[in-house]
Design a protein around this motif. Structure first.
Motif, short mmCIF file in Angstrom:
data_model
loop_
_atom_site.label_atom_id
_atom_site.label_comp_id
_atom_site.label_asym_id
_atom_site.label_seq_id
_atom_site.Cartn_x
_atom_site.Cartn_y
_atom_site.Cartn_z
N CYS A 138 0.84 -1.19 0.00
CA CYS A 138 0.00 0.00 0.00
C CYS A 138 0.88 1.25 0.00
O CYS A 138 1.90 1.29 0.68
CB CYS A 138 -0.86 -0.06 1.25
SG CYS A 138 -1.95 1.32 1.51
N HIS A 139 0.48 2.26 -0.78
CA HIS A 139 1.20 3.54 -0.85
C HIS A 139 0.25 4.69 -0.49
O HIS A 139 -0.15 5.45 -1.37
CB HIS A 139 1.76 3.77 -2.25
CG HIS A 139 2.88 2.87 -2.62
ND1 HIS A 139 4.18 3.10 -2.24
CD2 HIS A 139 2.89 1.73 -3.34
CE1 HIS A 139 4.95 2.14 -2.71
NE2 HIS A 139 4.20 1.30 -3.38
N PRO A 140 -0.12 4.85 0.78
CA PRO A 140 -1.04 5.94 1.14
C PRO A 140 -0.52 7.33 0.82
O PRO A 140 -1.31 8.26 0.70
CB PRO A 140 -1.22 5.76 2.65
CG PRO A 140 -0.90 4.34 2.90
CD PRO A 140 0.15 3.98 1.90
N PRO A 189 -3.53 11.20 3.17
CA PRO A 189 -3.07 9.85 3.53
C PRO A 189 -3.49 9.41 4.93
O PRO A 189 -3.89 8.26 5.12
CB PRO A 189 -1.56 9.92 3.40
CG PRO A 189 -1.20 11.32 3.12
CD PRO A 189 -2.44 12.08 2.81
N LEU A 200 -5.77 6.11 5.82
CA LEU A 200 -5.32 5.07 6.75
C LEU A 200 -6.30 4.88 7.88
O LEU A 200 -6.65 3.74 8.23
CB LEU A 200 -3.94 5.41 7.29
CG LEU A 200 -2.78 5.28 6.32
CD1 LEU A 200 -1.53 5.90 6.90
CD2 LEU A 200 -2.55 3.82 5.97
N ILE A 239 -2.66 -3.22 7.37
CA ILE A 239 -2.03 -2.55 6.24
C ILE A 239 -0.52 -2.66 6.34
O ILE A 239 0.07 -2.36 7.38
CB ILE A 239 -2.44 -1.06 6.19
CG1 ILE A 239 -3.96 -0.94 6.05
CG2 ILE A 239 -1.71 -0.32 5.07
CD1 ILE A 239 -4.49 0.45 6.24
N GLN A 281 2.32 -0.86 4.75
CA GLN A 281 2.61 0.32 3.94
C GLN A 281 4.06 0.37 3.51
O GLN A 281 4.97 0.25 4.31
CB GLN A 281 2.28 1.59 4.71
CG GLN A 281 2.62 2.83 3.88
CD GLN A 281 2.27 4.12 4.56
OE1 GLN A 281 1.46 4.14 5.47
NE2 GLN A 281 2.88 5.20 4.13
N THR A 284 7.27 2.42 1.87
CA THR A 284 7.83 3.74 1.61
C THR A 284 8.78 3.58 0.42
O THR A 284 9.25 2.48 0.15
CB THR A 284 8.60 4.30 2.83
OG1 THR A 284 9.63 3.41 3.20
CG2 THR A 284 7.65 4.52 4.00
N TYR A 311 1.21 5.66 12.89
CA TYR A 311 2.11 4.54 12.61
C TYR A 311 2.44 3.71 13.84
O TYR A 311 3.18 2.74 13.75
CB TYR A 311 3.38 5.03 11.90
CG TYR A 311 3.03 5.55 10.54
CD1 TYR A 311 2.74 4.66 9.51
CD2 TYR A 311 2.91 6.90 10.29
CE1 TYR A 311 2.36 5.12 8.26
CE2 TYR A 311 2.53 7.37 9.04
CZ TYR A 311 2.26 6.47 8.04
OH TYR A 311 1.87 6.94 6.81
N LEU A 349 -1.04 -1.47 11.50
CA LEU A 349 -0.33 -0.77 10.44
C LEU A 349 1.15 -1.09 10.54
O LEU A 349 1.81 -0.79 11.53
CB LEU A 349 -0.56 0.74 10.55
CG LEU A 349 0.12 1.64 9.53
CD1 LEU A 349 -0.21 1.23 8.10
CD2 LEU A 349 -0.28 3.08 9.76
N LEU A 378 4.74 -0.48 8.88
CA LEU A 378 5.45 0.44 8.01
C LEU A 378 6.76 -0.19 7.55
O LEU A 378 7.53 -0.69 8.36
CB LEU A 378 5.75 1.75 8.74
CG LEU A 378 6.41 2.85 7.94
CD1 LEU A 378 5.53 3.30 6.77
CD2 LEU A 378 6.73 4.03 8.85
#
Length: 90
Positions: free
Chosen positions: A6-8, A14, A18, A28, A30, A32, A47, A52, A54
């Motif tokens: 995923c690229h919010p 964004p 989310l 999710i 995500q 970067t 975050y 979530l 990251l």
């Protein structure tokens, strides 16, 4: 349901995207696309949400032209639980 790539940051809002997804019970992962993006968002409260995940990433088409980004990416790698956006789909 888990979104595994995923690229919010591509959404106009964004954090709102989310929050809406997390409120529906989604997990999710995500991505970067640079160490700079990762470092600029990792400490934001959203975050810290347990659903979530990251990922540190480095967009593969930039590796040859962005050696400083590669150096920073490699410095951050040992500290990460998740690494993504590294070109495995190429």
């Amino acid at each position: 349901m888990v979104d595994t790539h995923c690229h919010p940051h591509d959404y106009p809002q964004p954090t709102l995207a989310l929050e809406n997804s997390l409120s529906k019970g989604l997990v999710i992962h995500q991505m970067t696309i640079s160490p700079e993006e990762y470092e600029s968002i990792r400490d934001q409260p959203i975050y810290q949400h347990e659903q979530l995940k990251l990922s540190l990433g480095l967009y593969p088409l930039e590796v040859d032209i962005q050696q400083e980004k590669l150096k920073r990416f490699l410095q951050l790698c040992p500290l990460q639980k998740f690494i993504g956006e590294i070109g495995l789909d190429y």
